[in-house]
Design a protein around this motif. Structure first.
Motif, PDB file in Angstrom:
ATOM      1  N   ALA A  40       0.830  -1.205   0.000  1.00  0.00           N
ATOM      2  CA  ALA A  40       0.000   0.000   0.000  1.00  0.00           C
ATOM      3  C   ALA A  40       0.866   1.257   0.000  1.00  0.00           C
ATOM      4  O   ALA A  40       0.525   2.269  -0.625  1.00  0.00           O
ATOM      5  CB  ALA A  40      -0.933  -0.005   1.213  1.00  0.00           C
ATOM      6  N   TYR A  41       1.992   1.187   0.698  1.00  0.00           N
ATOM      7  CA  TYR A  41       2.908   2.331   0.716  1.00  0.00           C
ATOM      8  C   TYR A  41       3.473   2.582  -0.688  1.00  0.00           C
ATOM      9  O   TYR A  41       3.552   3.730  -1.142  1.00  0.00           O
ATOM     10  CB  TYR A  41       4.042   2.078   1.710  1.00  0.00           C
ATOM     11  N   LEU A  42       3.872   1.518  -1.376  1.00  0.00           N
ATOM     12  CA  LEU A  42       4.379   1.685  -2.744  1.00  0.00           C
ATOM     13  C   LEU A  42       3.286   2.197  -3.676  1.00  0.00           C
ATOM     14  O   LEU A  42       3.572   2.970  -4.604  1.00  0.00           O
ATOM     15  CB  LEU A  42       4.970   0.377  -3.246  1.00  0.00           C
ATOM     16  N   ASP A  43       2.051   1.793  -3.443  1.00  0.00           N
ATOM     17  CA  ASP A  43       0.934   2.347  -4.227  1.00  0.00           C
ATOM     18  C   ASP A  43       0.869   3.863  -4.055  1.00  0.00           C
ATOM     19  O   ASP A  43       0.721   4.618  -5.024  1.00  0.00           O
ATOM     20  CB  ASP A  43      -0.394   1.738  -3.784  1.00  0.00           C
ATOM     21  N   ALA A  44       0.973   4.311  -2.792  1.00  0.00           N
ATOM     22  CA  ALA A  44       0.925   5.749  -2.516  1.00  0.00           C
ATOM     23  C   ALA A  44       2.140   6.451  -3.109  1.00  0.00           C
ATOM     24  O   ALA A  44       2.030   7.561  -3.658  1.00  0.00           O
ATOM     25  CB  ALA A  44       0.859   5.987  -1.012  1.00  0.00           C
ATOM     26  N   LEU A  45       3.300   5.810  -3.019  1.00  0.00           N
ATOM     27  CA  LEU A  45       4.513   6.391  -3.590  1.00  0.00           C
ATOM     28  C   LEU A  45       4.361   6.572  -5.097  1.00  0.00           C
ATOM     29  O   LEU A  45       4.792   7.584  -5.667  1.00  0.00           O
ATOM     30  CB  LEU A  45       5.700   5.480  -3.276  1.00  0.00           C
ATOM     31  N   GLU A  46       3.708   5.603  -5.734  1.00  0.00           N
ATOM     32  CA  GLU A  46       3.491   5.715  -7.180  1.00  0.00           C
ATOM     33  C   GLU A  46       2.509   6.840  -7.503  1.00  0.00           C
ATOM     34  O   GLU A  46       2.695   7.580  -8.474  1.00  0.00           O
ATOM     35  CB  GLU A  46       3.000   4.389  -7.739  1.00  0.00           C
ATOM     36  N   ARG A  47       1.469   6.992  -6.687  1.00  0.00           N
ATOM     37  CA  ARG A  47       0.538   8.109  -6.899  1.00  0.00           C
ATOM     38  C   ARG A  47       1.255   9.443  -6.724  1.00  0.00           C
ATOM     39  O   ARG A  47       1.064  10.373  -7.514  1.00  0.00           O
ATOM     40  CB  ARG A  47      -0.634   8.026  -5.921  1.00  0.00           C
ATOM     41  N   GLN A  48       2.078   9.522  -5.699  1.00  0.00           N
ATOM     42  CA  GLN A  48       2.816  10.765  -5.476  1.00  0.00           C
ATOM     43  C   GLN A  48       3.763  11.042  -6.633  1.00  0.00           C
ATOM     44  O   GLN A  48       3.869  12.179  -7.111  1.00  0.00           O
ATOM     45  CB  GLN A  48       3.601  10.700  -4.171  1.00  0.00           C
ATOM     46  N   ALA A  49       4.471  10.013  -7.099  1.00  0.00           N
ATOM     47  CA  ALA A  49       5.408  10.192  -8.216  1.00  0.00           C
ATOM     48  C   ALA A  49       4.685  10.712  -9.449  1.00  0.00           C
ATOM     49  O   ALA A  49       5.187  11.607 -10.147  1.00  0.00           O
ATOM     50  CB  ALA A  49       6.109   8.881  -8.532  1.00  0.00           C
ATOM     51  N   GLY A  50       3.493  10.184  -9.715  1.00  0.00           N
ATOM     52  CA  GLY A  50       2.743  10.660 -10.866  1.00  0.00           C
ATOM     53  C   GLY A  50       2.380  12.123 -10.742  1.00  0.00           C
ATOM     54  O   GLY A  50       2.495  12.901 -11.711  1.00  0.00           O
ATOM     55  N   ALA A  51       1.951  12.545  -9.544  1.00  0.00           N
ATOM     56  CA  ALA A  51       1.575  13.938  -9.336  1.00  0.00           C
ATOM     57  C   ALA A  51       2.779  14.864  -9.439  1.00  0.00           C
ATOM     58  O   ALA A  51       2.702  15.952 -10.031  1.00  0.00           O
ATOM     59  CB  ALA A  51       0.903  14.094  -7.971  1.00  0.00           C
ATOM     60  N   VAL A  52       3.894  14.421  -8.874  1.00  0.00           N
ATOM     61  CA  VAL A  52       5.094  15.256  -8.896  1.00  0.00           C
ATOM     62  C   VAL A  52       5.636  15.381 -10.310  1.00  0.00           C
ATOM     63  O   VAL A  52       5.999  16.481 -10.761  1.00  0.00           O
ATOM     64  CB  VAL A  52       6.164  14.683  -7.953  1.00  0.00           C
ATOM     65  N   ARG A  53       5.667  14.265 -11.033  1.00  0.00           N
ATOM     66  CA  ARG A  53       6.194  14.332 -12.404  1.00  0.00           C
ATOM     67  C   ARG A  53       5.334  15.222 -13.280  1.00  0.00           C
ATOM     68  O   ARG A  53       5.844  15.994 -14.111  1.00  0.00           O
ATOM     69  CB  ARG A  53       6.273  12.921 -12.998  1.00  0.00           C
ATOM     70  N   GLU A  54       4.036  15.177 -13.082  1.00  0.00           N
ATOM     71  CA  GLU A  54       3.149  16.065 -13.843  1.00  0.00           C
ATOM     72  C   GLU A  54       3.402  17.519 -13.471  1.00  0.00           C
ATOM     73  O   GLU A  54       3.398  18.400 -14.332  1.00  0.00           O
ATOM     74  CB  GLU A  54       1.692  15.697 -13.568  1.00  0.00           C
ATOM     75  N   ALA A  55       3.643  17.787 -12.179  1.00  0.00           N
ATOM     76  CA  ALA A  55       3.893  19.160 -11.734  1.00  0.00           C
ATOM     77  C   ALA A  55       5.196  19.717 -12.301  1.00  0.00           C
ATOM     78  O   ALA A  55       5.325  20.930 -12.509  1.00  0.00           O
ATOM     79  CB  ALA A  55       3.935  19.209 -10.209  1.00  0.00           C
ATOM     80  N   LEU A  56       6.163  18.842 -12.570  1.00  0.00           N
ATOM     81  CA  LEU A  56       7.430  19.301 -13.143  1.00  0.00           C
ATOM     82  C   LEU A  56       7.270  19.755 -14.583  1.00  0.00           C
ATOM     83  O   LEU A  56       8.104  20.502 -15.109  1.00  0.00           O
ATOM     84  CB  LEU A  56       8.472  18.188 -13.071  1.00  0.00           C
ATOM     85  N   GLY A  57       6.211  19.310 -15.242  1.00  0.00           N
ATOM     86  CA  GLY A  57       5.965  19.699 -16.617  1.00  0.00           C
ATOM     87  C   GLY A  57       6.692  18.812 -17.604  1.00  0.00           C
ATOM     88  O   GLY A  57       7.339  17.831 -17.236  1.00  0.00           O
ATOM     89  N   GLU A  58       6.575  19.153 -18.835  1.00  0.00           N
ATOM     90  CA  GLU A  58       7.229  18.402 -19.904  1.00  0.00           C
ATOM     91  C   GLU A  58       8.357  19.226 -20.492  1.00  0.00           C
ATOM     92  O   GLU A  58       8.341  20.442 -20.480  1.00  0.00           O
ATOM     93  CB  GLU A  58       6.213  18.054 -21.003  1.00  0.00           C
ATOM     94  N   GLY A  59       9.352  18.545 -20.997  1.00  0.00           N
ATOM     95  CA  GLY A  59      10.441  19.268 -21.633  1.00  0.00           C
ATOM     96  C   GLY A  59      11.765  18.573 -21.437  1.00  0.00           C
ATOM     97  O   GLY A  59      11.952  17.790 -20.519  1.00  0.00           O
ATOM     98  N   VAL A  89      -0.484   6.736   3.242  1.00  0.00           N
ATOM     99  CA  VAL A  89      -0.982   5.615   2.440  1.00  0.00           C
ATOM    100  C   VAL A  89      -2.404   5.881   1.953  1.00  0.00           C
ATOM    101  O   VAL A  89      -2.787   5.453   0.847  1.00  0.00           O
ATOM    102  CB  VAL A  89      -0.901   4.312   3.269  1.00  0.00           C
ATOM    103  N   ALA A  90      -3.197   6.603   2.747  1.00  0.00           N
ATOM    104  CA  ALA A  90      -4.583   6.891   2.378  1.00  0.00           C
ATOM    105  C   ALA A  90      -4.724   8.103   1.464  1.00  0.00           C
ATOM    106  O   ALA A  90      -5.820   8.367   0.951  1.00  0.00           O
ATOM    107  CB  ALA A  90      -5.416   7.109   3.640  1.00  0.00           C
ATOM    108  N   THR A  91      -3.655   8.847   1.234  1.00  0.00           N
ATOM    109  CA  THR A  91      -3.730  10.081   0.440  1.00  0.00           C
ATOM    110  C   THR A  91      -3.888   9.774  -1.041  1.00  0.00           C
ATOM    111  O   THR A  91      -3.189   8.934  -1.604  1.00  0.00           O
ATOM    112  CB  THR A  91      -2.461  10.927   0.663  1.00  0.00           C
ATOM    113  N   GLU A  92      -4.814  10.484  -1.651  1.00  0.00           N
ATOM    114  CA  GLU A  92      -5.027  10.363  -3.094  1.00  0.00           C
ATOM    115  C   GLU A  92      -4.468  11.564  -3.849  1.00  0.00           C
ATOM    116  O   GLU A  92      -4.018  11.437  -4.985  1.00  0.00           O
ATOM    117  CB  GLU A  92      -6.526  10.213  -3.394  1.00  0.00           C
TER     118      GLU A  92
END
Length: 457
Positions: A86-105, A354-357
């Protein structure tokens, strides 16, 4: 050194009264100075104007098989069924949000990476594969092309886990040993058998990870110079590329703190003297055996392969931290999740993580104004043996370090802790020995007040 006015710092008398072991300044400011951010800024806004061409990536795993008596890191003992997944699930959700926030380029690039904790190797081999996948596939870090450091314990440095790390590009494995003397390990509330430590070291060498670091601690109850040098020689038998020598601290809410809370003053001059004596003995022992000193704690074998990224500087470049105990750095804000040392509070923070979306906002942090940025640059440079390049500081901030911190630098020079030569300010050998007093001397009044007001939990 100079009579120029300086920003406010600890007075010499106060610093001397506090002794040589005040704070290990591995990051400035400490997370106990962080506070809730009422505005909860979006990560997109925080990173929009940042240079992202040389970032550091840190993934935090907050689990250990045991918690050592001296440990105040953000970690819990063990994990109930399903929690690591469950922790790795949350880590993956966080990684997706952070990578999107960094933008593309094409300007987004990670120059270095690390897995820390806790104990990252608490994860199973398949879970470590997934952790690497998150770093690579979700964040875009090329682990096989950049320095990757991983922390481990003897019990979790198993052959299958080490094989995963070696295959995925780990260039450095740091093993927490602390002492090769079993009685000292027990005194530090770190139950381990020397035979198990030696077996783990053999497995690490067999895995052929380029850099082995061994952590050792001095100042343990019952430790003598003879037993300290015995541990050093036991470590040197493995020809580690790096050694970290840590002074023992008894910090609030740790196991050793609970054992000692009813006895003794907050500061023990005899213990200070013992730690300084053991530090000097260990330093000289390593210098005589082909190691170079990189900082108060870090010693590197002269022929060791380079480990740091050539184009990343902790004083100036940004950091992305993933996981509930990690911190991230932008030029204007350092941010993380809530901070705790006590086990009950840590478990609650992990459960909330772990519960954060929604990981799109910064929740807890410290604003970095111009004064704090100067202090951080000075601290992060001075606490390294190579010191501060004065022209680099002037190019970044528009004036010499003496114009900003003249009186504080005078204090260090007057004590024989600081010297200027060849365009650099460097701590002397005695200055390096007193690094944990040098750092606090340069804390800002605001950070000092916030740390003092922090309610431990």
């Amino acid at each position: 050194m100079t009579t120029a006015p300086a920003t406010t710092a600890t007075t010499p008398s106060a610093a001397e009264a506090a002794g040589p072991y005040q704070h290990y300044v591995y990051a400035y400011p400490h997370k106990s100075a962080y506070r809730r951010l009422p505005e909860r800024p979006t990560l997109t806004s925080l990173w929009a104007a940042e240079d992202k061409s040389a970032l550091s990536l840190y993934l935090h795993i907050p689990f250990c098989e045991v918690r050592c008596g001296f440990c105040n890191l953000f970690t819990r003992i063990g994990a109930p069924e399903g929690l690591t997944g469950a922790y790795l699930d949350a880590l993956e959700r966080q990684a997706g949000a952070v990578r999107e926030a960094l933008g593309e380029g094409e300007d987004i690039r990670f120059a270095t990476a690390a897995f820390g904790g806790g104990t990252p190797t608490f994860l199973t081999a398949p879970e470590l594969e997934r952790l690497c996948d998150i770093a690579e596939s979700r964040m875009g870090a090329r682990l096989d092309a950049i320095p990757l450091s991983v922390e481990a314990s003897p019990a979790t440095a198993t052959a299958d886990r080490l094989a995963v790390l070696a295959d995925r590009g780990a260039t450095r494995l740091s093993l927490g040993v602390q002492s090769f003397v079993e009685a000292e390990a027990r005194a530090a509330v770190r139950p381990q058998r020397r035979a198990d430590v030696e077996a783990a070291l053999a497995r690490i060498r067999e895995a052929r990870i380029p850099v082995l670091n061994i952590d050792l601690i001095y100042g343990i109850d019952g430790q003598t110079e003879e037993t300290w040098l015995h541990s050093l020689d036991a470590a040197l038998a493995w020809a580690p590329e790096e050694l970290y020598l840590y002074p023992l601290y008894v910090r609030p809410l740790t196991g050793l703190d609970r054992h000692r809370a009813a006895s003794g003053p907050a500061r023990d001059p005899a213990w200070d003297a013992q730690r300084l004596r053991l530090y000097r003995a260990g330093r000289d022992h390593l210098l005589a055996r082909g190691y170079t000193q990189q900082s108060m704690r870090m010693f590197r074998r002269a022929d060791a392969p380079p480990q740091g990224a050539d184009d990343y500087a902790c004083q100036t470049d940004g950091m992305i931290g993933l996981g509930c105990g990690a911190r991230s750095y932008t030029s204007a804000l350092h941010y993380s999740f809530d901070y705790a040392v006590g086990m009950h509070a840590i478990r609650g923070i992990i459960d909330d993580y772990v519960a954060t979306e929604d990981f799109t906002r910064a929740e807890v942090g410290h604003r970095m104004d111009a004064d704090e940025a100067r202090r951080r640059h000075l601290l992060q440079s001075l606490l390294q043996a190579e010191g501060l390049v004065e022209s680099d500081y002037q190019a970044r901030f528009g004036q010499a370090p003496a114009e900003d911190f003249g009186s504080a630098l005078d204090v260090l020079a007057d004590r024989g802790w600081l010297a200027a030569a060849d365009g650099r300010l460097r701590l002397t050998p005695e200055g390096l020995a007193h690094s944990d007093a040098v750092g606090p001397l340069l804390f800002s009044p605001a950070v000092r007040a916030a740390m003092a007001a922090y309610e431990r939990k």
